[in-house]
Design an enzyme around this catalytic site. Structure first.
Site, short mmCIF file in Angstrom:
data_model
loop_
_atom_site.label_atom_id
_atom_site.label_comp_id
_atom_site.label_asym_id
_atom_site.label_seq_id
_atom_site.Cartn_x
_atom_site.Cartn_y
_atom_site.Cartn_z
N LYS A 22 0.84 -1.21 0.00
CA LYS A 22 0.00 0.00 0.00
C LYS A 22 0.87 1.26 0.00
CE LYS A 22 -2.20 2.33 3.89
NZ LYS A 22 -1.13 3.08 4.34
N ASN A 23 1.85 1.32 0.89
CA ASN A 23 2.60 2.56 1.03
C ASN A 23 3.55 2.83 -0.14
OD1 ASN A 23 1.22 3.09 3.33
ND2 ASN A 23 2.90 2.65 4.74
N ARG A 99 -4.76 10.58 3.78
CA ARG A 99 -3.69 11.55 4.00
C ARG A 99 -2.66 11.56 2.88
NH1 ARG A 99 -2.29 14.04 8.21
NH2 ARG A 99 -0.18 13.83 7.42
N CYS A 123 -5.11 12.65 12.22
CA CYS A 123 -5.95 11.46 12.13
C CYS A 123 -5.87 10.75 13.47
CB CYS A 123 -5.56 10.58 10.95
SG CYS A 123 -4.08 9.63 11.20
N ARG A 128 0.09 14.62 12.90
CA ARG A 128 0.61 14.46 11.55
C ARG A 128 0.67 15.76 10.74
NH1 ARG A 128 -1.52 8.74 9.26
NH2 ARG A 128 0.48 8.88 8.18
N PRO A 129 1.48 16.72 11.19
CA PRO A 129 1.62 17.96 10.42
C PRO A 129 2.33 17.73 9.09
CG PRO A 129 3.19 17.92 12.23
CD PRO A 129 2.35 16.69 12.38
N ILE A 130 2.33 18.76 8.23
CA ILE A 130 3.01 18.64 6.92
C ILE A 130 4.08 19.71 6.76
CG2 ILE A 130 1.18 17.41 5.65
CD1 ILE A 130 0.42 20.27 4.53
N ASP A 131 4.52 20.28 7.88
CA ASP A 131 5.51 21.37 7.80
C ASP A 131 6.79 20.98 7.07
OD1 ASP A 131 5.67 19.69 10.15
OD2 ASP A 131 7.31 20.96 10.85
N LEU A 132 7.21 19.72 7.23
CA LEU A 132 8.46 19.30 6.58
C LEU A 132 8.29 19.20 5.06
CD1 LEU A 132 9.54 16.53 9.12
CD2 LEU A 132 10.29 18.91 9.04
N ASP A 312 4.18 0.85 11.99
CA ASP A 312 3.04 0.17 11.36
C ASP A 312 2.95 -1.31 11.76
OD1 ASP A 312 2.55 2.56 10.17
OD2 ASP A 312 3.08 1.96 8.14
N ILE A 334 6.94 7.29 17.16
CA ILE A 334 6.62 8.02 15.92
C ILE A 334 5.29 8.78 16.03
CG2 ILE A 334 6.33 7.85 13.40
CD1 ILE A 334 9.08 6.87 14.20
N ARG A 404 -8.66 -0.32 3.74
CA ARG A 404 -7.67 0.64 3.23
C ARG A 404 -6.35 -0.05 2.93
NH1 ARG A 404 -5.64 4.54 6.98
NH2 ARG A 404 -4.39 4.94 5.17
C1 LIG Z 1 1.17 6.36 3.07
C2 LIG Z 1 2.35 6.11 3.91
O1 LIG Z 1 3.42 5.82 3.41
N1 LIG Z 1 2.19 6.16 5.22
C3 LIG Z 1 3.27 5.85 6.11
C4 LIG Z 1 4.12 7.09 6.31
O2 LIG Z 1 3.27 8.11 6.81
P1 LIG Z 1 3.79 9.62 6.83
O3 LIG Z 1 4.59 9.88 5.60
O4 LIG Z 1 2.61 10.47 7.10
O5 LIG Z 1 4.72 9.60 8.10
P2 LIG Z 1 6.02 10.47 8.39
O6 LIG Z 1 7.22 9.62 8.23
O7 LIG Z 1 5.94 11.73 7.62
O8 LIG Z 1 5.81 10.81 9.93
C5 LIG Z 1 6.81 10.54 10.90
C6 LIG Z 1 6.70 11.55 12.01
O9 LIG Z 1 7.04 12.84 11.51
C7 LIG Z 1 6.04 13.79 11.84
N2 LIG Z 1 5.99 14.78 10.74
C8 LIG Z 1 5.85 14.35 9.46
C9 LIG Z 1 5.78 15.24 8.42
C10 LIG Z 1 5.88 16.62 8.71
O10 LIG Z 1 5.82 17.47 7.83
N3 LIG Z 1 6.03 17.02 10.00
C11 LIG Z 1 6.09 16.13 11.04
O11 LIG Z 1 6.24 16.52 12.21
C12 LIG Z 1 4.77 12.95 11.96
O12 LIG Z 1 3.77 13.60 12.71
C13 LIG Z 1 5.30 11.69 12.62
O13 LIG Z 1 5.42 11.91 13.99
O14 LIG Z 1 5.18 6.80 7.23
C14 LIG Z 1 4.72 6.45 8.54
C15 LIG Z 1 5.94 6.27 9.43
O15 LIG Z 1 6.67 5.17 9.01
C16 LIG Z 1 3.86 5.19 8.46
O16 LIG Z 1 3.28 4.94 9.71
C17 LIG Z 1 2.73 5.36 7.43
O17 LIG Z 1 2.10 4.13 7.21
C1 LIG Z 2 -0.62 4.82 9.12
C2 LIG Z 2 -0.74 4.14 7.99
O1 LIG Z 2 -1.11 4.64 6.79
P1 LIG Z 2 -1.47 6.14 6.36
O2 LIG Z 2 -0.22 6.94 6.42
O3 LIG Z 2 -1.93 5.95 4.95
O4 LIG Z 2 -2.52 6.63 7.31
C3 LIG Z 2 -0.45 2.68 7.92
O5 LIG Z 2 -0.31 2.17 6.80
O6 LIG Z 2 -0.38 2.03 8.97
#
Ligand SMILES: CC(=O)N[C@H]1[C@@H](OP(=O)(O)OP(=O)(O)OC[C@H]2O[C@@H](n3ccc(=O)[nH]c3=O)[C@H](O)[C@@H]2O)O[C@H](CO)[C@@H](O)[C@@H]1O
Ligand SMILES: C=C(OP(=O)(O)O)C(=O)O
Length: 426
Positions: A22-23, A99, A123, A128-132, A312, A334, A404
């Site tokens: 999936k990822n 997301r 969620c 789960r911010p997107i600042d990075l 995960d 995480i 999902r």
């Molecule tokens: C679709 C997909 O591939 N999802 C995976 C992806 O989610 P996703 O890409 O959302 O996870 P991230 O690796 O970005 O998140 C890791 C950590 O960084 C934080 N963070 C992230 C981005 C940002 O801009 N700012 C920030 O603070 C998040 O809140 C979290 O605490 O990696 C996660 C961590 O392995 C997995 O659990 C998810 O299954």
């Molecule tokens: C957290 C997960 O996925 P997503 O980032 O798509 O919510 C996951 O696959 O366990």
């Protein structure tokens, strides 16, 4: 709404096919926006999230054609073609369902110089911010505004190469910035990049599309931007989280199954943790053979970015360790709210104490079936695993979370002898 009913206590045996990841699928699909030529993805899992991503790409003007797969096949072949981008907006109604929709931001910006994407919001498992993601794109020259719940990004003269050092490891931010950098003018360096195997899959696919990337699989990615990318055919990697989930299932319920198509190499710390807990695995010609030879024993494990133990897999391990001899300590580093399965497992007789980011699990001799509620994708799988081993009947509700990320879960588990079915609650 559908539910899953399990009558527990059967050991598992036989062969169980592992689907495409999936990822990986969710980052390979937006890569199709980087070229006007077709990108054919093989081994794409049949999942609700893949359908949602198709829908999102369709509304950007891309076609997503599924080729000749039979209903009984797992996975399918999809050709994605973004000949012309007709909309650079990813609307709230789609982004709120998934997301990973944020991953169209980098490709749209790189190709069209403009993108408007709904902010995904938090969620169940965390903020789960997107600042990075945004800082990384700004390092490539993007101008970004956040208004009315949308990220509005533009790069009027096109993106240019830049250097970004992520202050923390993010899978999604690495993917977004990598996809933007491959079409930026000049050289980009991404430091402290995530190294998850799904990122390696994305990078390999981008290279097959003509991108120039060095350091694939390392924490430093060096990208030489190209004027254009071309089409390619690429097979999605096997799902290492699905593999680990079914490995925990057989370890908990007992028996021996061959996970067909699985590769031990991408499992890393998950495999080490399984071995520590007493689970045996052998790579075969077709996949990975997993069996619980003797009893399980408690272990201590903490989640971390790859090559660490994946967040995960934390919920599935918790379910398994409920029936291990001795105590286990699971630490979640995480996501701040990823223990929601603990109270549901406790309702089945588990002995779990959660304190902050740690869960202390004392093994019990048996679990008992109960009605339980799924709260997120991997939490749902932990309840399925517990239900397979529990005495009596377990009914899991809110299973849309499972759809999902697990392709035809009940069919796969029936195939190895589980008494499991999908039922409608009327
Ligand atoms: C679709 C997909 O591939 N999802 C995976 C992806 O989610 P996703 O890409 O959302 O996870 P991230 O690796 O970005 O998140 C890791 C950590 O960084 C934080 N963070 C992230 C981005 C940002 O801009 N700012 C920030 O603070 C998040 O809140 C979290 O605490 O990696 C996660 C961590 O392995 C997995 O659990 C998810 O299954
Ligand atoms: C957290 C997960 O996925 P997503 O980032 O798509 O919510 C996951 O696959 O366990």
């Amino acid at each position: 709404m559908d539910q899953i009913r399990i009558r527990g206590g059967r050991t598992l045996s036989g062969r169980l096919p592992i689907s495409g990841a999936k990822n990986a699928a969710l980052t390979l699909m937006p890569a199709a926006l980087l070229t006007d030529e077709p990108l054919t993805l093989r081994n794409l899992p049949r999942l609700a999230d893949v359908d949602t991503f198709s829908h999102l790409l369709n509304q950007h003007g891309a076609s997503t054609a599924v080729e000749g797969s039979r209903p009984e096949d797992f996975g399918r072949v999809m050709t994605l073609r973004a000949g012309k981008i007709t909309s650079t907006t990813a609307p709230y109604d789609i982004v709120r369902k998934m997301r990973a929709s944020i991953l169209v931001l980098g490709p749209l910006l790189a190709r069209e110089g403009v993108a408007t994407v709904s902010q995904p919001g938090g969620c169940a498992i965390g903020n789960r911010p997107i600042d990075l993601h945004l800082k990384g794109l700004e390092a490539l020259g993007a101008e970004i505004e956040l208004t009315s719940g949308y990220v509005r990004a533009k790069a009027p003269g096109g993106l240019r190469g830049g250097r970004i050092t992520f202050p923390m490891v993010s899978v999604g931010a690495t993917e977004n910035v990598l996809m933007a950098a491959v079409l930026a003018k000049g050289e980009s360096v991404i430091e402290n990049a995530a190294r998850e195997p799904e990122i390696v899959d994305l990078a390999n696919c981008l290279v097959a599309m003509g991108a120039k990337i060095e350091g694939i699989g390392s924490e430093r990615l060096l990208v030489q931007g190209r004027d254009r990318l071309h089409g390619a055919t690429y097979a999605v990697m096997a799902d290492r989280i699905e593999t680990g989930s079914y490995a925990c299932a057989v370890a908990t319920a007992g028996g021996e199954i061959e996970l067909v198509g699985a590769t031990a190499a991408s499992l890393g710390a998950t495999l080490d943790a399984l071995h520590q807990a007493g689970v045996e695995t052998h790579q075969t010609n077709d996949g990975l053979l997993v069996k619980r030879a003797n009893g399980l024993h408690g272990i201590n494990v903490g989640t971390a970015p790859y090559p660490g133990f994946p967040t995960d897999m934390q919920a599935q391990f918790m379910a398994m360790l409920c029936l291990a001899e001795g105590a286990s300590l699971l630490t979640e580093t995480i996501f701040e709210n990823r223990f929601m399965h603990a109270p549901e497992l406790s309702r089945m007789g588990a002995d779990i104490t959660v304190k902050g980011r740690s869960a202390f699990v004392r093994g019990v001799p048996a679990l008992t079936g109960a009605p339980v509620m799924a709260t997120d994708l991997r939490a749902s799988m932990s309840l399925i695993i517990a239900g397979l081993a529990a005495q009596g009947e377990t009914v899991v509700s809110r299973i849309y979370h499972l759809d999902r990320g697990y392709e035809r879960l009940e069919e796969k588990l029936q195939g190895v002898g589980a008494d499991i079915e999908r039922v409608s609650d009327g």
